[in-house]
Design a protein around this motif. Structure first.
Motif, mmCIF file in Angstrom:
data_model
loop_
_atom_site.group_PDB
_atom_site.id
_atom_site.type_symbol
_atom_site.label_atom_id
_atom_site.label_comp_id
_atom_site.label_asym_id
_atom_site.label_seq_id
_atom_site.Cartn_x
_atom_site.Cartn_y
_atom_site.Cartn_z
ATOM 1 N N VAL A 148 -1.850 15.255 -1.590
ATOM 2 C CA VAL A 148 -0.437 15.306 -1.973
ATOM 3 C C VAL A 148 -0.089 14.117 -2.881
ATOM 4 O O VAL A 148 0.599 14.270 -3.898
ATOM 5 C CB VAL A 148 0.472 15.316 -0.731
ATOM 6 C CG1 VAL A 148 1.921 15.098 -1.106
ATOM 7 C CG2 VAL A 148 0.311 16.647 0.023
ATOM 8 N N LEU A 149 -0.563 12.921 -2.515
ATOM 9 C CA LEU A 149 -0.270 11.739 -3.327
ATOM 10 C C LEU A 149 -0.884 11.864 -4.724
ATOM 11 O O LEU A 149 -0.244 11.506 -5.715
ATOM 12 C CB LEU A 149 -0.802 10.486 -2.631
ATOM 13 C CG LEU A 149 -0.024 10.030 -1.386
ATOM 14 C CD1 LEU A 149 -0.790 8.913 -0.681
ATOM 15 C CD2 LEU A 149 1.373 9.576 -1.765
ATOM 16 N N LEU A 150 -2.094 12.389 -4.803
ATOM 17 C CA LEU A 150 -2.715 12.580 -6.118
ATOM 18 C C LEU A 150 -1.955 13.611 -6.926
ATOM 19 O O LEU A 150 -1.743 13.435 -8.138
ATOM 20 C CB LEU A 150 -4.180 13.011 -5.948
ATOM 21 C CG LEU A 150 -5.142 11.974 -5.388
ATOM 22 C CD1 LEU A 150 -6.545 12.577 -5.226
ATOM 23 C CD2 LEU A 150 -5.212 10.729 -6.260
ATOM 24 N N SER A 151 -1.528 14.686 -6.288
ATOM 25 C CA SER A 151 -0.779 15.736 -6.980
ATOM 26 C C SER A 151 0.545 15.209 -7.512
ATOM 27 O O SER A 151 0.955 15.528 -8.635
ATOM 28 C CB SER A 151 -0.530 16.932 -6.056
ATOM 29 O OG SER A 151 -1.761 17.517 -5.650
ATOM 30 N N ASN A 152 1.231 14.400 -6.724
ATOM 31 C CA ASN A 152 2.503 13.817 -7.157
ATOM 32 C C ASN A 152 2.308 12.882 -8.350
ATOM 33 O O ASN A 152 3.174 12.794 -9.238
ATOM 34 C CB ASN A 152 3.158 13.040 -6.014
ATOM 35 C CG ASN A 152 3.645 13.954 -4.896
ATOM 36 O OD1 ASN A 152 3.819 15.156 -5.100
ATOM 37 N ND2 ASN A 152 3.852 13.389 -3.724
ATOM 38 N N ALA A 179 0.823 -1.211 0.000
ATOM 39 C CA ALA A 179 0.000 0.000 0.000
ATOM 40 C C ALA A 179 0.857 1.262 0.000
ATOM 41 O O ALA A 179 1.929 1.316 0.617
ATOM 42 C CB ALA A 179 -0.929 0.001 1.207
ATOM 43 N N ASP A 180 0.380 2.268 -0.703
ATOM 44 C CA ASP A 180 1.002 3.590 -0.656
ATOM 45 C C ASP A 180 0.292 4.496 0.348
ATOM 46 O O ASP A 180 0.875 5.447 0.851
ATOM 47 C CB ASP A 180 0.953 4.247 -2.039
ATOM 48 C CG ASP A 180 1.713 3.455 -3.085
ATOM 49 O OD1 ASP A 180 2.920 3.246 -2.902
ATOM 50 O OD2 ASP A 180 1.091 3.026 -4.076
ATOM 51 N N LEU A 181 -0.980 4.180 0.599
ATOM 52 C CA LEU A 181 -1.781 4.943 1.562
ATOM 53 C C LEU A 181 -2.764 3.992 2.225
ATOM 54 O O LEU A 181 -3.431 3.211 1.536
ATOM 55 C CB LEU A 181 -2.548 6.073 0.865
ATOM 56 C CG LEU A 181 -3.577 6.831 1.710
ATOM 57 C CD1 LEU A 181 -2.882 7.651 2.802
ATOM 58 C CD2 LEU A 181 -4.450 7.737 0.838
ATOM 59 N N VAL A 182 -2.849 4.058 3.553
ATOM 60 C CA VAL A 182 -3.858 3.301 4.299
ATOM 61 C C VAL A 182 -4.941 4.273 4.726
ATOM 62 O O VAL A 182 -4.674 5.242 5.439
ATOM 63 C CB VAL A 182 -3.245 2.606 5.532
ATOM 64 C CG1 VAL A 182 -4.341 1.908 6.345
ATOM 65 C CG2 VAL A 182 -2.185 1.593 5.105
ATOM 66 N N MET A 183 -6.163 4.016 4.261
ATOM 67 C CA MET A 183 -7.292 4.868 4.617
ATOM 68 C C MET A 183 -8.199 4.091 5.569
ATOM 69 O O MET A 183 -8.838 3.114 5.178
ATOM 70 C CB MET A 183 -8.082 5.287 3.372
ATOM 71 C CG MET A 183 -9.247 6.211 3.674
ATOM 72 S SD MET A 183 -10.223 6.657 2.192
ATOM 73 C CE MET A 183 -9.017 7.584 1.253
ATOM 74 N N PRO A 197 1.795 5.967 5.053
ATOM 75 C CA PRO A 197 0.971 7.171 5.219
ATOM 76 C C PRO A 197 -0.477 6.782 5.506
ATOM 77 O O PRO A 197 -1.001 5.837 4.907
ATOM 78 C CB PRO A 197 1.100 7.882 3.867
ATOM 79 C CG PRO A 197 2.388 7.391 3.302
ATOM 80 C CD PRO A 197 2.522 5.971 3.772
ATOM 81 N N THR A 198 -1.109 7.515 6.412
ATOM 82 C CA THR A 198 -2.435 7.125 6.897
ATOM 83 C C THR A 198 -3.375 8.325 6.913
ATOM 84 O O THR A 198 -2.943 9.451 7.183
ATOM 85 C CB THR A 198 -2.329 6.540 8.317
ATOM 86 O OG1 THR A 198 -1.449 5.415 8.304
ATOM 87 C CG2 THR A 198 -3.684 6.090 8.834
ATOM 88 N N CYS A 199 -4.652 8.067 6.632
ATOM 89 C CA CYS A 199 -5.675 9.081 6.847
ATOM 90 C C CYS A 199 -6.931 8.396 7.374
ATOM 91 O O CYS A 199 -7.082 7.174 7.252
ATOM 92 C CB CYS A 199 -5.978 9.870 5.574
ATOM 93 S SG CYS A 199 -6.741 8.913 4.255
ATOM 94 N N SER A 200 -7.807 9.153 7.994
ATOM 95 C CA SER A 200 -9.026 8.589 8.566
ATOM 96 C C SER A 200 -10.232 9.150 7.838
ATOM 97 O O SER A 200 -10.241 10.298 7.392
ATOM 98 C CB SER A 200 -9.119 8.898 10.068
ATOM 99 O OG SER A 200 -9.135 10.297 10.286
ATOM 100 N N ASP A 214 -8.919 14.613 7.264
ATOM 101 C CA ASP A 214 -7.793 15.452 6.828
ATOM 102 C C ASP A 214 -7.312 14.913 5.483
ATOM 103 O O ASP A 214 -6.557 13.945 5.431
ATOM 104 C CB ASP A 214 -6.654 15.419 7.851
ATOM 105 C CG ASP A 214 -5.506 16.356 7.465
ATOM 106 O OD1 ASP A 214 -5.599 16.996 6.396
ATOM 107 O OD2 ASP A 214 -4.521 16.434 8.220
ATOM 108 N N PRO A 215 -7.755 15.525 4.383
ATOM 109 C CA PRO A 215 -7.426 14.989 3.055
ATOM 110 C C PRO A 215 -6.040 15.353 2.546
ATOM 111 O O PRO A 215 -5.699 15.049 1.400
ATOM 112 C CB PRO A 215 -8.510 15.617 2.170
ATOM 113 C CG PRO A 215 -8.805 16.926 2.829
ATOM 114 C CD PRO A 215 -8.648 16.679 4.315
ATOM 115 N N THR A 216 -5.222 15.981 3.386
ATOM 116 C CA THR A 216 -3.928 16.485 2.920
ATOM 117 C C THR A 216 -3.065 15.386 2.315
ATOM 118 O O THR A 216 -2.502 15.538 1.230
ATOM 119 C CB THR A 216 -3.167 17.159 4.072
ATOM 120 O OG1 THR A 216 -3.972 18.201 4.631
ATOM 121 C CG2 THR A 216 -1.852 17.752 3.575
#
Length: 359
Positions: free
Chosen positions: A353-357, A209-213, A230-233, A347-349
């Protein structure tokens, strides 16, 4: 009322909710099969990691959205949310979906071209149809072979980016961003592999995974990082409801004081029923149907009997169920409301950032 007693019973054990003697005995009996399944999945993952089995690449970026457990983490709302974010940036977005549960499952076909929906839910399955119907401008292509589906999209639709719906285990297709959804309350069930638990793969697969949501998080809850990723809730929220037979959306406040039958054919309907009660609805009865329920005559007759028996004034189900009920609804169709489920990222930051990259 539960029209899926045995699947529900198994899920309660696999999720670690029912740890009684009978549950422990069932887990023990299924453990040898889990061991075999774990070995198969580990070998498969290793073969792809070492490039012995080759993943194919599409000519546009691919974002995979999936989970590591069976059902119930909110893949469809997450896919819809990310699709909207990308479309708002001016991207032409195509979702690649398996088309599970539709009569055309196994075929490769265009569900929606961004302007017109070409297939109905009975043909393509509930999730692809729901995405096409609720995300304006979204292109959706179905196919068990996602590479083949993607190439069809390139030929006919020319998208800028692909979303791989329920794609975490679809290792045959390379992805540029892997988003793993994890249920905040019960991340990995009882920690065992199928069929003794909910895990589709060993926990080591999280490393891909690149991001765990984390989904279904209480508002303000900050989950602990998982495997250093990297994690978001995120949390699910019921926005409003629309009548099954058509008409303007209404707030749930307008249903206060009315007796409600709640029913759903989704992976884990319990949180949906709880949310309806939290909104102040008088839920007098609930009916659980199988995930991706086809709404057979037997199931519709059961719903009608339940509606009469509990004395409900109206019924509430999900939009996902609603796409299959149109045209085959029970006799109380004029009193069925479809709840719109939204995913809210606290917090969608990190995701932004991952989408922008990537773009």
């Amino acid at each position: 009322m539960d029209l899926t007693f045995f699947p529900t019973y198994w899920r309660s054990i696999a999720a670690g909710i029912r740890p009684g003697l009978s549950g422990r005995l069932l887990v023990l009996a299924l453990s040898p099969l889990s061991l075999v399944y774990a070995c198969i999945q580990s070998i498969r993952g290793a073969l792809y990691a070492k490039r012995i089995l080759t993943a194919r690449r599409l000519p546009r970026p691919v974002i995979s959205i999936g989970n590591i457990t069976v059902g119930g983490t909110g893949k469809t709302p997450a896919t819809a949310l990310i699709a909207r974010l990308l479309i708002d940036r001016g991207m032409k977005v195509a979702v690649l979906s398996r088309g599970y549960g539709g009569s055309m499952e196994g075929e490769t076909a265009i569900v929606a071209d961004g302007r017109t929906i070409r297939l109905d839910a009975g043909q393509c399955g509930d999730e692809p149809y729901l995405l096409a119907a609720t995300v304006p401008g979204l292109m959706v292509v179905m196919g068990a072979d996602r590479y083949k589906a993607g190439m069809l999209a390139m030929e006919r639709l020319s998208p800028d980016i692909f979303l791989l719906d329920d794609g975490f285990q679809h290792l045959r297709l390379r992805r540029d961003l892997d988003i793993l959804l994890v249920d905040c309350a019960r991340p990995f069930g009882n920690g065992r592999m199928l069929p003794a638990g909910l895990l589709r793969e060993p926990l080591s697969a999280v490393q891909r995974a690149d991001l765990v949501m984390y989904t279904r998080c209480p508002q303000g809850h900050v989950p602990a990082p998982l495997a250093g990723k990297p994690t978001c809730s995120a949390r699910h929220r019921l926005g409003d409801a629309v009548p099954l037979i058509g008409g303007p959306a209404v707030s749930f406040d307008s249903l206060w004081g009315r007796k409600v039958l709640a029913f759903a054919g989704i992976g884990e309907p319990g949180p949906f029923f709880e949310e309806l009660r939290a909104l102040g609805l008088d839920v007098v009865h609930t009916v659980r149907l199988p995930d991706h329920a086809a709404y057979t005559p037997f199931q519709l007759a059961g719903l009608t009997a339940a509606f009469r028996a509990c004395g409900a004034d109206c019924a509430v189900t999900t939009e996902k169920d609603g796409v299959k009920l149109r045209g085959r609804a029970p006799e109380f169709a004029d009193r069925i409301m479809l709840a719109r489920l939204e995913l809210v990222i606290d917090d969608p930051t990190t995701l932004t950032v991952l989408l922008s990259n990537l773009l």
